[in-house]
Design an enzyme around this catalytic site. Structure first.
Site, PDB file in Angstrom:
ATOM      1  N   HIS A 119      36.784  43.265  45.388  1.00  0.00           N
ATOM      2  CA  HIS A 119      37.332  44.425  44.688  1.00  0.00           C
ATOM      3  C   HIS A 119      36.240  45.432  44.352  1.00  0.00           C
ATOM      4  O   HIS A 119      36.423  46.634  44.488  1.00  0.00           O
ATOM      5  CB  HIS A 119      38.023  43.957  43.402  1.00  0.00           C
ATOM      6  CG  HIS A 119      37.171  43.015  42.587  1.00  0.00           C
ATOM      7  ND1 HIS A 119      36.778  41.774  43.056  1.00  0.00           N
ATOM      8  CD2 HIS A 119      36.617  43.133  41.362  1.00  0.00           C
ATOM      9  CE1 HIS A 119      36.025  41.179  42.146  1.00  0.00           C
ATOM     10  NE2 HIS A 119      35.901  41.981  41.113  1.00  0.00           N
ATOM     11  N   ARG A 120      35.069  44.916  43.936  1.00  0.00           N
ATOM     12  CA  ARG A 120      33.968  45.806  43.567  1.00  0.00           C
ATOM     13  C   ARG A 120      33.465  46.554  44.790  1.00  0.00           C
ATOM     14  O   ARG A 120      33.216  47.757  44.736  1.00  0.00           O
ATOM     15  CB  ARG A 120      32.848  45.002  42.901  1.00  0.00           C
ATOM     16  CG  ARG A 120      31.731  45.875  42.323  1.00  0.00           C
ATOM     17  CD  ARG A 120      30.778  45.082  41.454  1.00  0.00           C
ATOM     18  NE  ARG A 120      31.464  44.538  40.288  1.00  0.00           N
ATOM     19  CZ  ARG A 120      31.793  43.248  40.132  1.00  0.00           C
ATOM     20  NH1 ARG A 120      31.458  42.367  41.038  1.00  0.00           N
ATOM     21  NH2 ARG A 120      32.428  42.846  39.055  1.00  0.00           N
ATOM     22  N   ASP A 145      34.298  48.929  35.631  1.00  0.00           N
ATOM     23  CA  ASP A 145      34.913  47.907  34.797  1.00  0.00           C
ATOM     24  C   ASP A 145      35.805  47.078  35.697  1.00  0.00           C
ATOM     25  O   ASP A 145      36.524  47.627  36.537  1.00  0.00           O
ATOM     26  CB  ASP A 145      35.724  48.529  33.649  1.00  0.00           C
ATOM     27  CG  ASP A 145      36.061  47.493  32.588  1.00  0.00           C
ATOM     28  OD1 ASP A 145      35.163  46.715  32.208  1.00  0.00           O
ATOM     29  OD2 ASP A 145      37.215  47.445  32.138  1.00  0.00           O
ATOM     30  N   THR A 184      24.823  49.879  33.769  1.00  0.00           N
ATOM     31  CA  THR A 184      25.157  48.466  33.597  1.00  0.00           C
ATOM     32  C   THR A 184      23.929  47.720  33.113  1.00  0.00           C
ATOM     33  O   THR A 184      22.804  48.127  33.388  1.00  0.00           O
ATOM     34  CB  THR A 184      25.661  47.827  34.908  1.00  0.00           C
ATOM     35  OG1 THR A 184      26.116  46.503  34.637  1.00  0.00           O
ATOM     36  CG2 THR A 184      24.575  47.761  35.967  1.00  0.00           C
ATOM     37  N   TYR A 239      34.849  34.894  37.094  1.00  0.00           N
ATOM     38  CA  TYR A 239      35.954  34.038  37.534  1.00  0.00           C
ATOM     39  C   TYR A 239      35.872  33.643  39.014  1.00  0.00           C
ATOM     40  O   TYR A 239      36.814  33.048  39.540  1.00  0.00           O
ATOM     41  CB  TYR A 239      37.286  34.749  37.257  1.00  0.00           C
ATOM     42  CG  TYR A 239      37.572  34.956  35.789  1.00  0.00           C
ATOM     43  CD1 TYR A 239      38.359  34.052  35.070  1.00  0.00           C
ATOM     44  CD2 TYR A 239      37.062  36.051  35.098  1.00  0.00           C
ATOM     45  CE1 TYR A 239      38.632  34.235  33.725  1.00  0.00           C
ATOM     46  CE2 TYR A 239      37.320  36.252  33.748  1.00  0.00           C
ATOM     47  CZ  TYR A 239      38.106  35.333  33.064  1.00  0.00           C
ATOM     48  OH  TYR A 239      38.361  35.518  31.730  1.00  0.00           O
ATOM     49  N   ASP A 240      34.781  33.962  39.676  1.00  0.00           N
ATOM     50  CA  ASP A 240      34.635  33.701  41.113  1.00  0.00           C
ATOM     51  C   ASP A 240      34.947  32.248  41.533  1.00  0.00           C
ATOM     52  O   ASP A 240      35.515  32.038  42.602  1.00  0.00           O
ATOM     53  CB  ASP A 240      33.231  34.078  41.595  1.00  0.00           C
ATOM     54  CG  ASP A 240      33.019  35.590  41.649  1.00  0.00           C
ATOM     55  OD1 ASP A 240      33.979  36.344  41.394  1.00  0.00           O
ATOM     56  OD2 ASP A 240      31.888  36.017  41.955  1.00  0.00           O
TER      57      ASP A 240
END
Length: 193
Positions: free
Chosen positions: A179-180, A70, A8, A153-154
């Protein structure tokens, strides 16, 4: 100590992942440490495909075990898009604020407030051996932009069971529910066993 390439160039993602890896005896290596900033084109139709494209690219260029992720948001009011095109959708606007206002307007017009964040992490152990770990958090789109921390989008996403957007949470709070972190913790569990 095991060396593992995290493919990344996104420092925000690195901070979140480093927190999760702190207790694992693994040294995370970044492409930027070697002044390597090339990235493959993300041509996948799913988060898992794009994660695999990036982890394979990292493995091919560095020859060490590599993982990549992703992520994106899927919004009911946008027909469950932008999905894998989340970054590109954000970049279509002059700034994030205008993008978020556009989404909030669509939610008001349609009355559809549901959304979810999804992450796929792909671990490439050799040229033909890839493992995928998934993370998903369901929630709603906030009625207004809220919070200063986080990224992407947090500021407009409220996870189910919470009153705050991801942007209003501390990094530690977000890392408990995101989610991550769900996908990365599955990767860590695999690496620990």
């Amino acid at each position: 100590m095991r060396k593992l390439l995290f493919f990344t160039n996104n420092n925000n993602k690195l901070v979140e992942v480093n927190q999760l890896f702190k207790d694992l005896k693994t040294e995370l290596i970044l492409p930027s440490k070697f002044n390597f900033f090339d990235e493959p084109e993300e041509t996948g139709y799913t988060f898992a495909e794009n994660a695999k494209i990036k982890s394979s690219f990292g493995y091919k260029n560095f020859g060490v075990e590599c993982f990549a992720e992703d992520s994106g948001i899927c919004i009911e009011a946008l027909g469950w898009k932008p999905g894998v095109y989340s970054k590109r959708f954000l970049n279509r606007f002059k700034d994030n604020f205008r993008c978020f206002e556009n989404i909030i307007d669509r939610v008001k017009v349609t009355g559809k407030v549901r959304a979810y964040f999804q992450t796929s992490v792909c671990l490439t152990l050799n040229k033909n051996y890839h493992l995928v770990f998934e993370g998903k958090v369901k929630g709603t789109i906030s009625k207004k932009i809220r919070g200063k921390s986080g990224f992407g989008y947090d500021p407009i996403f409220i996870p189910d069971g919470e009153l705050k957007t991801f942007s209003q949470m501390s990094k530690m709070q977000k890392n408990k529910t995101s989610h991550r972190s769900i996908a990365i913790n599955k990767l860590i569990n695999f690496l620990s066993n």
